[in-house]
Design a protein around this motif. Structure first.
Motif, PDB file in Angstrom:
ATOM      1  N   THR A 106       0.828  -1.215   0.000  1.00 38.78           N
ATOM      2  CA  THR A 106       0.000   0.000   0.000  1.00 38.78           C
ATOM      3  C   THR A 106       0.853   1.251   0.000  1.00 38.78           C
ATOM      4  OG1 THR A 106      -1.735  -1.168   1.225  1.00 38.78           O
ATOM      5  CG2 THR A 106      -1.811   1.242   1.228  1.00 38.78           C
ATOM      6  N   GLY A 107       1.850   1.264   0.867  1.00 39.09           N
ATOM      7  CA  GLY A 107       2.720   2.423   0.943  1.00 39.09           C
ATOM      8  C   GLY A 107       3.505   2.641  -0.326  1.00 39.09           C
ATOM      9  N   LEU A 108       4.033   1.565  -0.877  1.00 41.61           N
ATOM     10  CA  LEU A 108       4.800   1.664  -2.116  1.00 41.61           C
ATOM     11  C   LEU A 108       3.960   2.291  -3.217  1.00 41.61           C
ATOM     12  CD1 LEU A 108       7.214   1.045  -3.940  1.00 41.61           C
ATOM     13  CD2 LEU A 108       6.288  -1.273  -4.242  1.00 41.61           C
ATOM     14  N   LYS A 109       2.725   1.838  -3.362  1.00 43.25           N
ATOM     15  CA  LYS A 109       1.847   2.374  -4.411  1.00 43.25           C
ATOM     16  C   LYS A 109       1.562   3.858  -4.181  1.00 43.25           C
ATOM     17  CE  LYS A 109      -0.374  -2.124  -5.068  1.00 43.25           C
ATOM     18  NZ  LYS A 109      -1.594  -2.931  -4.820  1.00 43.25           N
ATOM     19  N   GLN A 110       1.401   4.254  -2.924  1.00 43.64           N
ATOM     20  CA  GLN A 110       1.125   5.659  -2.624  1.00 43.64           C
ATOM     21  C   GLN A 110       2.336   6.536  -2.928  1.00 43.64           C
ATOM     22  OE1 GLN A 110      -0.154   5.652   1.458  1.00 43.64           O
ATOM     23  NE2 GLN A 110      -2.195   4.839   0.984  1.00 43.64           N
ATOM     24  N   VAL A 111       3.518   6.042  -2.601  1.00 42.94           N
ATOM     25  CA  VAL A 111       4.748   6.797  -2.901  1.00 42.94           C
ATOM     26  C   VAL A 111       4.922   6.920  -4.410  1.00 42.94           C
ATOM     27  CG1 VAL A 111       7.273   6.747  -2.772  1.00 42.94           C
ATOM     28  CG2 VAL A 111       5.906   6.174  -0.749  1.00 42.94           C
ATOM     29  N   GLN A 112       4.716   5.838  -5.119  1.00 40.49           N
ATOM     30  CA  GLN A 112       4.841   5.868  -6.582  1.00 40.49           C
ATOM     31  C   GLN A 112       3.831   6.824  -7.204  1.00 40.49           C
ATOM     32  OE1 GLN A 112       4.416   1.618  -7.233  1.00 40.49           O
ATOM     33  NE2 GLN A 112       6.617   1.356  -7.568  1.00 40.49           N
ATOM     34  N   ALA A 113       2.629   6.897  -6.622  1.00 39.88           N
ATOM     35  CA  ALA A 113       1.609   7.808  -7.139  1.00 39.88           C
ATOM     36  C   ALA A 113       2.022   9.257  -6.945  1.00 39.88           C
ATOM     37  CB  ALA A 113       0.268   7.536  -6.455  1.00 39.88           C
ATOM     38  N   ILE A 114       2.613   9.563  -5.795  1.00 40.99           N
ATOM     39  CA  ILE A 114       3.083  10.925  -5.540  1.00 40.99           C
ATOM     40  C   ILE A 114       4.129  11.320  -6.575  1.00 40.99           C
ATOM     41  CG2 ILE A 114       4.521  12.299  -3.963  1.00 40.99           C
ATOM     42  CD1 ILE A 114       3.014  10.986  -1.640  1.00 40.99           C
ATOM     43  N   LEU A 115       5.051  10.419  -6.850  1.00 37.54           N
ATOM     44  CA  LEU A 115       6.114  10.711  -7.816  1.00 37.54           C
ATOM     45  C   LEU A 115       5.565  10.817  -9.235  1.00 37.54           C
ATOM     46  CD1 LEU A 115       8.886   8.335  -6.418  1.00 37.54           C
ATOM     47  CD2 LEU A 115       8.842  10.832  -6.286  1.00 37.54           C
ATOM     48  N   ALA A 116       4.610   9.960  -9.560  1.00 34.70           N
ATOM     49  CA  ALA A 116       4.047   9.973 -10.920  1.00 34.70           C
ATOM     50  C   ALA A 116       3.208  11.217 -11.183  1.00 34.70           C
ATOM     51  CB  ALA A 116       3.200   8.715 -11.137  1.00 34.70           C
ATOM     52  N   LYS A 117       2.460  11.663 -10.176  1.00 37.52           N
ATOM     53  CA  LYS A 117       1.558  12.795 -10.349  1.00 37.52           C
ATOM     54  C   LYS A 117       2.214  14.137 -10.048  1.00 37.52           C
ATOM     55  CE  LYS A 117      -2.499   9.994  -9.115  1.00 37.52           C
ATOM     56  NZ  LYS A 117      -3.593   9.797  -8.121  1.00 37.52           N
ATOM     57  N   GLY A 118       3.388  14.083  -9.413  1.00 36.14           N
ATOM     58  CA  GLY A 118       4.042  15.340  -9.047  1.00 36.14           C
ATOM     59  C   GLY A 118       3.243  16.112  -8.010  1.00 36.14           C
ATOM     60  N   ASP A 119       2.742  15.410  -6.989  1.00 38.26           N
ATOM     61  CA  ASP A 119       1.913  16.016  -5.943  1.00 38.26           C
ATOM     62  C   ASP A 119       2.748  17.005  -5.120  1.00 38.26           C
ATOM     63  OD1 ASP A 119       0.287  16.678  -3.844  1.00 38.26           O
ATOM     64  OD2 ASP A 119      -0.035  14.624  -3.149  1.00 38.26           O
ATOM     65  N   LYS A 120       2.542  18.312  -5.396  1.00 37.15           N
ATOM     66  CA  LYS A 120       3.360  19.335  -4.745  1.00 37.15           C
ATOM     67  C   LYS A 120       3.156  19.410  -3.237  1.00 37.15           C
ATOM     68  CE  LYS A 120       3.759  22.313  -8.826  1.00 37.15           C
ATOM     69  NZ  LYS A 120       3.502  23.671  -9.401  1.00 37.15           N
ATOM     70  N   SER A 121       1.989  18.974  -2.756  1.00 39.39           N
ATOM     71  CA  SER A 121       1.756  19.011  -1.312  1.00 39.39           C
ATOM     72  C   SER A 121       2.686  18.047  -0.569  1.00 39.39           C
ATOM     73  CB  SER A 121       0.299  18.674  -0.997  1.00 39.39           C
ATOM     74  OG  SER A 121      -0.022  17.337  -1.362  1.00 39.39           O
ATOM     75  N   ALA A 122       3.281  17.098  -1.289  1.00 35.93           N
ATOM     76  CA  ALA A 122       4.213  16.156  -0.670  1.00 35.93           C
ATOM     77  C   ALA A 122       5.614  16.733  -0.548  1.00 35.93           C
ATOM     78  CB  ALA A 122       4.259  14.863  -1.480  1.00 35.93           C
ATOM     79  N   THR A 123       5.828  17.924  -1.100  1.00 32.43           N
ATOM     80  CA  THR A 123       7.154  18.538  -1.034  1.00 32.43           C
ATOM     81  C   THR A 123       7.270  19.541   0.109  1.00 32.43           C
ATOM     82  OG1 THR A 123       6.571  20.318  -2.575  1.00 32.43           O
ATOM     83  CG2 THR A 123       7.428  18.271  -3.521  1.00 32.43           C
ATOM     84  N   ARG A 124       6.236  19.633   0.934  1.00 32.55           N
ATOM     85  CA  ARG A 124       6.261  20.509   2.111  1.00 32.55           C
ATOM     86  C   ARG A 124       6.017  19.666   3.349  1.00 32.55           C
ATOM     87  NH1 ARG A 124       2.984  23.115  -1.554  1.00 32.55           N
ATOM     88  NH2 ARG A 124       1.126  22.528  -0.366  1.00 32.55           N
ATOM     89  N   ALA A 125       6.924  19.750   4.304  1.00 35.56           N
ATOM     90  CA  ALA A 125       6.835  18.901   5.500  1.00 35.56           C
ATOM     91  C   ALA A 125       5.526  19.101   6.247  1.00 35.56           C
ATOM     92  CB  ALA A 125       8.023  19.182   6.416  1.00 35.56           C
ATOM     93  N   GLU A 126       5.035  20.351   6.310  1.00 35.43           N
ATOM     94  CA  GLU A 126       3.820  20.630   7.075  1.00 35.43           C
ATOM     95  C   GLU A 126       2.592  19.963   6.463  1.00 35.43           C
ATOM     96  OE1 GLU A 126       4.729  24.261   4.463  1.00 35.43           O
ATOM     97  OE2 GLU A 126       5.833  22.835   5.755  1.00 35.43           O
ATOM     98  N   SER A 127       2.534  19.827   5.146  1.00 35.85           N
ATOM     99  CA  SER A 127       1.400  19.152   4.515  1.00 35.85           C
ATOM    100  C   SER A 127       1.665  17.653   4.365  1.00 35.85           C
ATOM    101  CB  SER A 127       1.082  19.769   3.149  1.00 35.85           C
ATOM    102  OG  SER A 127       2.228  19.848   2.332  1.00 35.85           O
TER     103      SER A 127
END
Length: 375
Positions: A124-145
């Motif tokens: 589950t975690g692996l798929k979520q991490v891969q999704a963040i990288l594939a979609k370029g989810d900018k909210s994942a690039t800020r520690a607070e979010s």
């Protein structure tokens, strides 16, 4: 041949360590009573000499990781990537030593799972991490979010994939900019959690006070027996964790008594090649807690040999784990390394028995006391 070699090693170790306490002590059937006078000092040393220094070291290496990650993003290069990976390995080592303290602040606010989400049985975690990288989810690039997201995408497992997973080579150039910024956010999150661990344990009127002064009115331990159960439970639960969550998933081997080719991708930190370094770190942490807290002092004078047996096993297990070096998939194709894994599995089970039954029985918790069940 390999299984026979592991069995011989196990028999040699058993001979050196000696028989279980029930056979060692001539009066093993006599009632055992906890040394009430020694317990408070042991608990205080566990806090002051192991737990707080352990979290302080974790705070230091996560700070170094955060700085190395930021430097990598600013000026990406192969050298900067290697520096960051080295800093990651340092965090894995320090975390593996102190992660055995899975109680108190570690259980609050999902801190433990946010720092390390494992096992990830359904990826589950692996798929979520891969999704963040594939979609370029900018909210994942800020520690607070990032800390508001799933625990699976903000800890060591996620950062390992960023640094070592598919596409990680892009981190040495500007092509890996988004991936790198996501890695920085994870490292900052790890730094913040490590700081919270340390701050909670350093509070004079917080959990450290509860550990140091068992008694009526104590929110955790009404008496010394409850405190002793918690302390020994840290060791017992951790050895169970090593056996069932660190070794069994990727190599059942001697545990099951069957031939096992191994499943390297089920091993913790397999991408970074830190699987057995983490196992060794777990054992080192347990031995350090056992020795620095002076847990031997809880034993009656006629049962002190139990502490020697426990320490002998710790040393043997640490030495064996250190010799299974490099990627775990390569180790599983090497008969010598597989023999060492068999040795580790067999003697981890022996260590669990000596702590749970022998040590627990000798300090008055009752032979066969089950920390897992709370019986």
């Amino acid at each position: 041949m390999r299984s026979r070699f592991a069995l011989i090693l196990g028999l040699l170790l058993a001979s050196a360590v000696g028989a279980p306490a029930a056979a060692q002590e001539g009066n093993a059937l006599s009632p055992r009573v906890l040394d009430e006078a020694a317990l408070p000092g042991v608990m205080a040393k566990a806090v002051d000499d192991f737990i707080i220094p352990g979290y302080r070291e974790l705070s230091q290496v996560t700070t170094a990781l955060s700085e190395a990650s930021a430097a990598l993003c600013k000026v990406p290069s192969d050298a900067a990537l290697q520096t960051t990976r080295s800093a990651f390995s340092d965090v894995v080592q320090k975390w593996s030593t102190i992660e055995i303290v899975r109680l108190g602040p570690a259980l609050e606010q999902n801190r433990f799972e946010r720092f390390l989400f494992y096992p990830d049985r359904k990826s589950t975690g692996l798929k979520q991490v891969q999704a963040i990288l594939a979609k370029g989810d900018k909210s994942a690039t800020r520690a607070e979010s990032l800390k508001m997201k799933s625990v699976a995408v903000q800890g060591l497992g996620a950062l390992e994939y960023v640094l070592y997973g598919t596409g990680a080579e892009a981190l040495s150039s500007k092509q890996g900019d988004f991936r790198c910024r996501y890695g920085v956010a994870i490292s900052q999150n790890l730094k913040a959690i490590a700081g919270e661990f340390l701050a909670e344990w350093e509070k004079p009127d917080g959990i450290q006070a509860a550990w140091k002064k068992p008694g009526l009115g104590n929110p955790l331990f009404r008496d010394n027996r409850e405190a002793a159960t918690e302390l020994l439970g840290v060791l017992v639960h951790s050895v169970e964790m090593i056996k069932d969550q660190r070794l069994r998933p990727f190599y059942a081997g001697a545990i099951s008594g069957k031939q096992d080719k191994g499943h390297p991708k089920l091993a913790i930190y397999w991408r970074s090649g830190s699987t057995m370094a983490a196992v060794s770190g777990n054992f080192r942490g347990l031995q350090r807690l056992f020795d620095t807290a002076g847990m031997e002092n809880l034993l009656p004078a006629d049962s002190r040999s139990i502490a020697g047996s426990v320490n002998f096993l710790f040393k043997a297990l640490i030495s064996a784990a250190d010799r299974v070096d490099g990627p775990i998939d390569a180790a599983l194709t090497d008969d010598r390394h597989r023999a060492k894994l068999d040795f580790i599995a067999l003697n981890t089970a022996d260590l669990l028995d000596r702590l749970n039954r022998d040590f627990g029985g000798a300090i008055g918790l009752g032979a066969g006391f089950s920390f897992a069940d709370g019986d």
